[in-house]
Design an enzyme around this catalytic site. Sequence first.
Site, PDB file in Angstrom:
ATOM      1  N   HIS A  56       0.826  -1.176  -0.021  1.00 59.99           N
ATOM      2  CA  HIS A  56       0.155   0.137  -0.078  1.00 59.99           C
ATOM      3  C   HIS A  56       1.008   1.393  -0.068  1.00 59.99           C
ATOM      4  O   HIS A  56       1.032   1.760   0.987  1.00 59.99           O
ATOM      5  CB  HIS A  56      -0.965   0.043   1.260  1.00 59.99           C
ATOM      6  N   LEU A  59       2.500   6.577  -4.965  1.00 63.36           N
ATOM      7  CA  LEU A  59       3.641   7.227  -5.589  1.00 63.36           C
ATOM      8  C   LEU A  59       3.401   8.545  -6.174  1.00 63.36           C
ATOM      9  O   LEU A  59       4.415   9.159  -6.427  1.00 63.36           O
ATOM     10  CB  LEU A  59       3.960   6.187  -6.517  1.00 63.36           C
ATOM     11  N   ARG A  60       2.263   8.924  -6.387  1.00 62.19           N
ATOM     12  CA  ARG A  60       1.758  10.299  -6.616  1.00 62.19           C
ATOM     13  C   ARG A  60       2.135  10.445  -8.366  1.00 62.19           C
ATOM     14  O   ARG A  60       1.739  11.582  -8.828  1.00 62.19           O
ATOM     15  CB  ARG A  60       2.156  11.347  -6.063  1.00 62.19           C
ATOM     16  N   HIS A 230      -5.409  -0.953   5.591  1.00 63.86           N
ATOM     17  CA  HIS A 230      -5.248  -0.148   6.668  1.00 63.86           C
ATOM     18  C   HIS A 230      -6.345  -0.290   7.655  1.00 63.86           C
ATOM     19  O   HIS A 230      -7.174   0.826   8.102  1.00 63.86           O
ATOM     20  CB  HIS A 230      -4.971   1.310   6.276  1.00 63.86           C
ATOM     21  N   ASP A 303       0.936   2.531   3.709  1.00 65.71           N
ATOM     22  CA  ASP A 303      -0.176   3.697   3.103  1.00 65.71           C
ATOM     23  C   ASP A 303       0.645   4.916   3.088  1.00 65.71           C
ATOM     24  O   ASP A 303       0.253   5.988   3.292  1.00 65.71           O
ATOM     25  CB  ASP A 303      -1.251   3.914   4.195  1.00 65.71           C
TER      26      ASP A 303
HETATM   27 ZN    ZN Z   1      -7.011   3.962   1.897  1.00 67.72          ZN
END
Ligand code: ZN
Length: 420
Positions: A56, A59-60, A230, A303
């Site tokens: 998770h 990387l944008r 998450h 995350d």
């Molecule tokens: Zn999420």
Amino acid sequence: MKTVIQNGQVFYQGKIQSLDVEITDKKISAVGKHLEGEHTIDAKGLLVIPGLVDLHVHLREPGFEHKGTIKTETLSAKHGGYSHIVAMANTLPCMDNMETIADFKQRVAKDSCIHTYTYSAITKGLKGKELVDFKANHQSDIVMGFSDDGKGVQSQDMMEQAMKEAKKYESIIVAHCEDESELQPGACINLGRVSKENHLVGINNASEYKQASRDLKLVEKIHNRYHICHISTKETVQALKEAKAKGLPVSGEACPHHLILTEDNIKNLNPNYKMNPPLRSKEDLNALIEGIKDGTVSCISTDHAPHAFEEKNKPIDQAPFGIIGNQHAFSLMYTYLIKKGLLDLETVIKAMTIQPAKVIGLDHDLAVGKDANIAIFDLNAKYMITEESLYSKAKNTPFLNTECYGLLKYSIIDGKIEEM
Ligand SMILES: [Zn+2]
């Protein structure tokens, strides 16, 4: 070329053992005692483990390169000991079609310094209205599954269809569980003491566990592979535990911040303590730790979510959700859970390496014949997390100026050894 890592504390066959590891070219060619090679690494006192696997990360790239890029964020992951990561689909354009996925694959080939994969979105533009073409997107070998992370799939019918599609291609649904009917506008931190004292709109536990429970019931009907992102509430842990007891093909992950911090740790309403799901109560944190101990929560993911300083540095109710975390995930887990006796080292290593690999079907372990993707840590090395030491393009972490044990000494990717 043959290299032997000598006298390490090696995670092998589920246990830490004093062993040598031999690497020939890209592969692990032997694990044993008294191995000899032309090149050697003295790993006395060091921990030698399979490269970490993160299910998770954000990387944008493409679309939000001012926050982070494939280059900067995979470098950050590599410095955290990661060899394999899976990126989320909330890029711009969204990772919901073959062209964008093919373009991402090219960018990864050019800029990533570790093994980088992605999820396809579940619905076009993460809008929850129309399914992506599962058959087409699944064909790319860089796609590890399907996720609308960032948003929950609100329609039960839509999720049911998605699960059926994923099942057809033996793929996995990786679910961000968030029931928007439980949310109030402006919700930013956990609904609890801190939100009340500061007159902030809180996020209740039901917003997560209601949707997770809905999905787990669907899995009972469809029997598809399903993974919960998450996990932050005790009720979600319980629901997952019950689903696993029924033998369903389900799994779940927790993040280091939810295992180390609670809402009580939020300092001066600093926006670096804002993420979704939020830091919860001590009871929730304890349930997550128990879930990792008893195997209900089999994975630890980060995350990792970089933001530019000027975007994140706002009052907590206006700042975007998300924090970075892949560079220090393992040392934070070591320092604040293992050293404190809350979890044991082997359990954490499994949850950060072979278990997440299994969830997405990656053939990855420290064993003879496997590709040599290995991380070597010095658990006794103490250091401070500072802004200057971050490899991410972003600095948004609540762990700045936190002392940690466990420094990465070597990263080995496909047999390529790098001293860090
Ligand atoms: Zn999420």
